[in-house]
Each structure stands twice: as C-alpha cells, then as structure tokens.
Write a protein that holds these residues in place. Structure first.
Motif, PDB file in Angstrom:
ATOM      1  N   SER A   1      20.441  23.850 -15.312  1.00 52.67           N
ATOM      2  CA  SER A   1      20.398  24.453 -13.983  1.00 52.67           C
ATOM      3  C   SER A   1      21.164  25.767 -13.970  1.00 52.67           C
ATOM      4  O   SER A   1      22.160  25.927 -14.690  1.00 52.67           O
ATOM      5  CB  SER A   1      20.964  23.496 -12.933  1.00 52.67           C
ATOM      6  OG  SER A   1      22.340  23.261 -13.146  1.00 52.67           O
ATOM      7  N   MET A   2      20.677  26.685 -13.139  1.00 53.32           N
ATOM      8  CA  MET A   2      21.332  27.976 -12.956  1.00 53.32           C
ATOM      9  C   MET A   2      21.204  28.380 -11.501  1.00 53.32           C
ATOM     10  O   MET A   2      20.135  28.221 -10.895  1.00 53.32           O
ATOM     11  CB  MET A   2      20.693  29.038 -13.847  1.00 53.32           C
ATOM     12  CG  MET A   2      21.013  28.900 -15.320  1.00 53.32           C
ATOM     13  SD  MET A   2      22.761  29.207 -15.704  1.00 53.32           S
ATOM     14  CE  MET A   2      22.849  30.968 -15.372  1.00 53.32           C
ATOM     15  N   PRO A   3      22.284  28.909 -10.905  1.00 53.30           N
ATOM     16  CA  PRO A   3      22.202  29.349  -9.508  1.00 53.30           C
ATOM     17  C   PRO A   3      21.299  30.574  -9.365  1.00 53.30           C
ATOM     18  O   PRO A   3      21.219  31.408 -10.273  1.00 53.30           O
ATOM     19  CB  PRO A   3      23.652  29.689  -9.159  1.00 53.30           C
ATOM     20  CG  PRO A   3      24.298  30.000 -10.480  1.00 53.30           C
ATOM     21  CD  PRO A   3      23.625  29.119 -11.478  1.00 53.30           C
ATOM     22  N   VAL A   4      20.616  30.646  -8.240  1.00 50.23           N
ATOM     23  CA  VAL A   4      19.740  31.783  -7.956  1.00 50.23           C
ATOM     24  C   VAL A   4      19.935  32.225  -6.501  1.00 50.23           C
ATOM     25  O   VAL A   4      20.315  31.418  -5.645  1.00 50.23           O
ATOM     26  CB  VAL A   4      18.252  31.435  -8.168  1.00 50.23           C
ATOM     27  CG1 VAL A   4      17.928  31.261  -9.635  1.00 50.23           C
ATOM     28  CG2 VAL A   4      17.872  30.193  -7.380  1.00 50.23           C
ATOM     29  N   ALA A   5      19.681  33.485  -6.249  1.00 49.48           N
ATOM     30  CA  ALA A   5      19.812  34.026  -4.893  1.00 49.48           C
ATOM     31  C   ALA A   5      18.469  33.905  -4.182  1.00 49.48           C
ATOM     32  O   ALA A   5      17.753  34.890  -3.984  1.00 49.48           O
ATOM     33  CB  ALA A   5      20.270  35.477  -4.938  1.00 49.48           C
ATOM     34  N   MET A   6      18.110  32.675  -3.829  1.00 47.89           N
ATOM     35  CA  MET A   6      16.854  32.409  -3.119  1.00 47.89           C
ATOM     36  C   MET A   6      17.143  31.532  -1.920  1.00 47.89           C
ATOM     37  O   MET A   6      18.123  30.784  -1.907  1.00 47.89           O
ATOM     38  CB  MET A   6      15.840  31.691  -4.031  1.00 47.89           C
ATOM     39  CG  MET A   6      15.310  32.502  -5.172  1.00 47.89           C
ATOM     40  SD  MET A   6      14.070  31.553  -6.116  1.00 47.89           S
ATOM     41  CE  MET A   6      13.690  32.710  -7.439  1.00 47.89           C
ATOM     42  N   GLN A   7      16.297  31.640  -0.906  1.00 51.63           N
ATOM     43  CA  GLN A   7      16.448  30.779   0.257  1.00 51.63           C
ATOM     44  C   GLN A   7      16.190  29.335  -0.138  1.00 51.63           C
ATOM     45  O   GLN A   7      15.508  29.048  -1.129  1.00 51.63           O
ATOM     46  CB  GLN A   7      15.501  31.215   1.369  1.00 51.63           C
ATOM     47  CG  GLN A   7      14.029  31.196   0.983  1.00 51.63           C
ATOM     48  CD  GLN A   7      13.188  32.018   1.940  1.00 51.63           C
ATOM     49  OE1 GLN A   7      13.226  33.231   1.918  1.00 51.63           O
ATOM     50  NE2 GLN A   7      12.427  31.339   2.801  1.00 51.63           N
ATOM     51  N   LYS A   8      16.715  28.410   0.650  1.00 45.10           N
ATOM     52  CA  LYS A   8      16.719  27.006   0.248  1.00 45.10           C
ATOM     53  C   LYS A   8      15.309  26.418   0.136  1.00 45.10           C
ATOM     54  O   LYS A   8      15.086  25.473  -0.625  1.00 45.10           O
ATOM     55  CB  LYS A   8      17.556  26.177   1.212  1.00 45.10           C
ATOM     56  CG  LYS A   8      17.038  26.160   2.640  1.00 45.10           C
ATOM     57  CD  LYS A   8      17.933  25.307   3.528  1.00 45.10           C
ATOM     58  CE  LYS A   8      17.414  25.243   4.956  1.00 45.10           C
ATOM     59  NZ  LYS A   8      18.274  24.395   5.821  1.00 45.10           N
ATOM     60  N   ASP A   9      14.357  26.965   0.897  1.00 49.92           N
ATOM     61  CA  ASP A   9      12.991  26.431   0.824  1.00 49.92           C
ATOM     62  C   ASP A   9      12.073  27.354   0.023  1.00 49.92           C
ATOM     63  O   ASP A   9      10.872  27.413   0.247  1.00 49.92           O
ATOM     64  CB  ASP A   9      12.414  26.223   2.226  1.00 49.92           C
ATOM     65  CG  ASP A   9      12.267  27.533   2.991  1.00 49.92           C
ATOM     66  OD1 ASP A   9      12.896  28.547   2.590  1.00 49.92           O
ATOM     67  OD2 ASP A   9      11.530  27.563   3.989  1.00 49.92           O
ATOM     68  N   ALA A  10      12.665  28.058  -0.954  1.00 56.09           N
ATOM     69  CA  ALA A  10      11.900  29.043  -1.728  1.00 56.09           C
ATOM     70  C   ALA A  10      10.740  28.410  -2.480  1.00 56.09           C
ATOM     71  O   ALA A  10       9.660  29.005  -2.587  1.00 56.09           O
ATOM     72  CB  ALA A  10      12.819  29.777  -2.697  1.00 56.09           C
ATOM     73  N   LEU A  11      10.935  27.202  -2.999  1.00 55.19           N
ATOM     74  CA  LEU A  11       9.856  26.566  -3.754  1.00 55.19           C
ATOM     75  C   LEU A  11       8.656  26.297  -2.852  1.00 55.19           C
ATOM     76  O   LEU A  11       7.505  26.506  -3.252  1.00 55.19           O
ATOM     77  CB  LEU A  11      10.341  25.265  -4.385  1.00 55.19           C
ATOM     78  CG  LEU A  11       9.313  24.510  -5.234  1.00 55.19           C
ATOM     79  CD1 LEU A  11       8.741  25.399  -6.328  1.00 55.19           C
ATOM     80  CD2 LEU A  11       9.931  23.255  -5.844  1.00 55.19           C
ATOM     81  N   ARG A  12       8.911  25.846  -1.625  1.00 55.76           N
ATOM     82  CA  ARG A  12       7.809  25.621  -0.680  1.00 55.76           C
ATOM     83  C   ARG A  12       7.138  26.940  -0.325  1.00 55.76           C
ATOM     84  O   ARG A  12       5.915  27.012  -0.229  1.00 55.76           O
ATOM     85  CB  ARG A  12       8.331  24.930   0.577  1.00 55.76           C
ATOM     86  CG  ARG A  12       7.303  24.865   1.700  1.00 55.76           C
ATOM     87  CD  ARG A  12       7.534  23.683   2.590  1.00 55.76           C
ATOM     88  NE  ARG A  12       7.202  22.449   1.892  1.00 55.76           N
ATOM     89  CZ  ARG A  12       6.625  21.405   2.478  1.00 55.76           C
ATOM     90  NH1 ARG A  12       6.326  21.420   3.755  1.00 55.76           N
ATOM     91  NH2 ARG A  12       6.348  20.317   1.793  1.00 55.76           N
ATOM     92  N   LEU A  13       7.928  27.993  -0.157  1.00 55.90           N
ATOM     93  CA  LEU A  13       7.383  29.305   0.193  1.00 55.90           C
ATOM     94  C   LEU A  13       6.464  29.829  -0.904  1.00 55.90           C
ATOM     95  O   LEU A  13       5.313  30.206  -0.651  1.00 55.90           O
ATOM     96  CB  LEU A  13       8.528  30.291   0.439  1.00 55.90           C
ATOM     97  CG  LEU A  13       8.123  31.709   0.807  1.00 55.90           C
ATOM     98  CD1 LEU A  13       7.541  31.755   2.211  1.00 55.90           C
ATOM     99  CD2 LEU A  13       9.324  32.655   0.697  1.00 55.90           C
TER     100      LEU A  13
END
Length: 337
Positions: free
Chosen positions: A174-186
């Motif tokens: 795992s690695m942190p990313v600067a994405m919104q929490k529902d990015a996968l759904r988006l």
C-alpha cells in the motif's frame, strides 16, 4: 487524433475486431477464459496505456485511454481490459510496480492493519481470473494478491464474472495517494461510461445495417419514416454519450473532473435505456436470439448501468453539490466547465 491514438485505435480494433466473435463470447460465458486473446492485448501494451513509459506503459492520457475503452465496449470484449487499464493507472499514481498477470479493481469494506487487509468486496469484475486486485481505501492504493482470498463466483446480467472476494489478513502493498476517498468509484464510473459509449456505437451501426437489409412490403424497413425517426434518436443518444465520455476524459487530463465524470455516467445510463429499447424494436425478435450479436451489447449496457454508481446516484450527487453552492452559483459553475 494524434499518433499514439492512431496506433492504439489500429491495435485494439484490429485485435478485438478480428477475434471477438459470437463463438468467443459464448466460450467466455461458459467459463472458458480466452487467455490467448488476453495475452495478445497485454503484449501490445493495451492494459498499460495510462502507465508511464518508465514502468513499461505507453505514457498516455485519459483521452488516449478513451480510444481503448470505447473499443472494448464496441466489440463487447469478454475481458477485463477496462478494469486492468484503471488498475495499472492507480498503481502508477501510487508508485507501486505492477505485477505480471491479470489485474482488476475492487470496491468493498476493508480494514487495513499494518500490511494486512481484511474485508469483503462484492461484485468484483473478473475476480476469479485476476491474480491481483487493486483497492483504494483510507487514502491509500493497495495491491492485493488474490491467491490467498476466498472467491465466490457470481455473474451480472451479461454473464460476465462479478465475484465476491473475501480477504482475511491478506498481506498487501500500500502507498498513500492524494485522491478523494471515493476515487475508485469515480474512475470506475468513467471507464464504464466510455465502454457504454462504445457499445452504443455498436447498437447504432447494427441497427442501421439491419434496417437496410430487412425488407417489408417490398422495400427495406429503413425506408419507412417511423424507423428512420427511431434510428435518428438512437444515433443521437449514442453521439451524446460518446461526447460526454470524451469530454470527461479530456477534463481529467487537466485536473479534477468529478463533475464531468458524473455527467458522463448519467448521460450514458440515460442513453442506454433509450437506445437498447430502440435497437431491439428495430431488430424485432431476432435481436433476442442467442445466435444474434445484438444482445451481447444490450445485456452489457444493462449491467454496466448499475456498476460504479447508477445514473440516479450520480445525479443525486450533482444535485446536492448544486444545492450546497446556492442558486446564484449554478450558472457560473456549469458554464465554467
């Protein structure tokens, strides 16, 4: 169309157009994995369009990826091409090296403890064929090996694998990313909108061709004004969905595209409801027979409408955002896109 897009278009349409036949789709629906075709797609780099060249990808943009995604929908490819493309992009954004083998994406309720992941992901696309899944939770992208997962097979209306994946302390990267929490759904909604746009193009082409071949009262049914009007509506819906999907991809290349992706998914869902009805009306009963290719596209469109958020969910999201900004901000917000 730039040089990369031309290469991608020729490559993906050449492979899928020649190889994805009704017999191949029949085999996939019977549980036979078309591994040879998948290997060719991977060898041509079509799953790594969005990955940087340094990671073995094409270094393409989302506008480039739209070419591949729409072709996957147009040829109703019985393969997780769209999911793998998204998975590779998420891994690249997180700086995680992509492993060999089939990749898919997973939405679910997960708990990460150290480097161990537990939880359940329902309706995972092509989960039984995937070697790894990519999930996004807690502000981190996770690469999840599926050889240690419990997988319960399931299917969608199109009989594509949509499996239940259960994880119990599975080791992950795992690695942190600067994405919104529902990015996968988006982003999942975006790949579905592109696939749906491609499938709608297929419906249009097939319906026009059939209307020009099928005769009634001594002339092709496509000569009748009522049929022509229906075909015009079908073509309009397909064009609108395609433009919305292309614009969402282009907007994502420039930055945040939450608004555009939501619009693209809403538009594709609405278009699919109208277009599938017209296509089957034009074809009559033949469109429902297993030997005819029409239903391979329409059943996928019906299935994809509900995946990564139905149009109603995205419409509600846009409605809430509009209300929160206030009435005076609506017009400037829309016209600034």
């Amino acid at each position: 169309m730039n040089e990369l897009q031309t290469i991608l278009s020729d490559s993906v349409n050449g492979l899928l157009g020649e190889r994805v036949t009704k017999n191949l789709i029949q085999s996939a629906e019977d549980g036979v994995w078309p591994a040879d075709l998948w290997n060719e797609l991977e060898a041509n780099g079509l799953t790594r369009v969005l990955a940087p060249e340094a990671q073995g990808g094409a270094g393409g943009t989302w506008s480039d990826a739209a070419i591949v995604l729409k072709a996957a929908g147009r040829h109703v490819a019985p393969l997780p091409l769209a999911e793998a493309l998204l998975a590779h992009w998420l891994l690249a954004e997180a700086g995680i090296a992509a492993p060999e083998g089939v990749l898919t994406v997973m939405e679910g309720d997960f708990t990460l403890s150290g480097d161990r992941l537990s939880g359940t992901a329902p309706r995972v696309p092509w989960g039984r064929q995937a070697a790894h899944g990519v999930a996004l939770t807690g502000g981190a992208v996770m690469l999840v090996p599926l050889d240690g997962a419990t997988i319960a097979p399931d299917i969608n209306v199109a009989r594509e694998p949509r499996d239940m994946v259960t994880l119990n302390n599975v080791p992950v990267k795992s690695m942190p990313v600067a994405m919104q929490k529902d990015a996968l759904r988006l982003y999942g909604a975006l790949i579905r909108a592109c696939q749906m746009a491609g499938a709608l193009d297929y419906l249009t082409a097939q319906s026009v061709a059939y209307a020009n071949e099928r005769t009634q009262f001594g002339k092709p049914i496509g000569k009748f004004q009522a049929i022509q009007q229906q075909l015009a509506v079908l073509a309009t819906q397909a064009a609108a969905a395609g433009i919305a999907a292309d614009y969402a991809c282009a907007s994502l290349d420039k930055g945040d595209a939450s608004f555009e992706v939501a619009v693209a998914k809403i538009r594709a869902d609405d278009a699919s409801s109208i277009a599938t009805s017209i296509a089957h009306q034009v074809h009559g009963a033949i469109g429902f027979t297993y030997e005819h290719g029409l239903h391979f596209a329409t059943r996928r469109l019906w299935s994809w409408r509900a995946e990564f958020g139905a149009g109603a969910e995205w419409a509600e999201r846009l409605g809430r955002e509009t209300i929160s900004r206030g009435a005076d901000a609506l017009w400037p917000y829309v016209t600034a896109r």
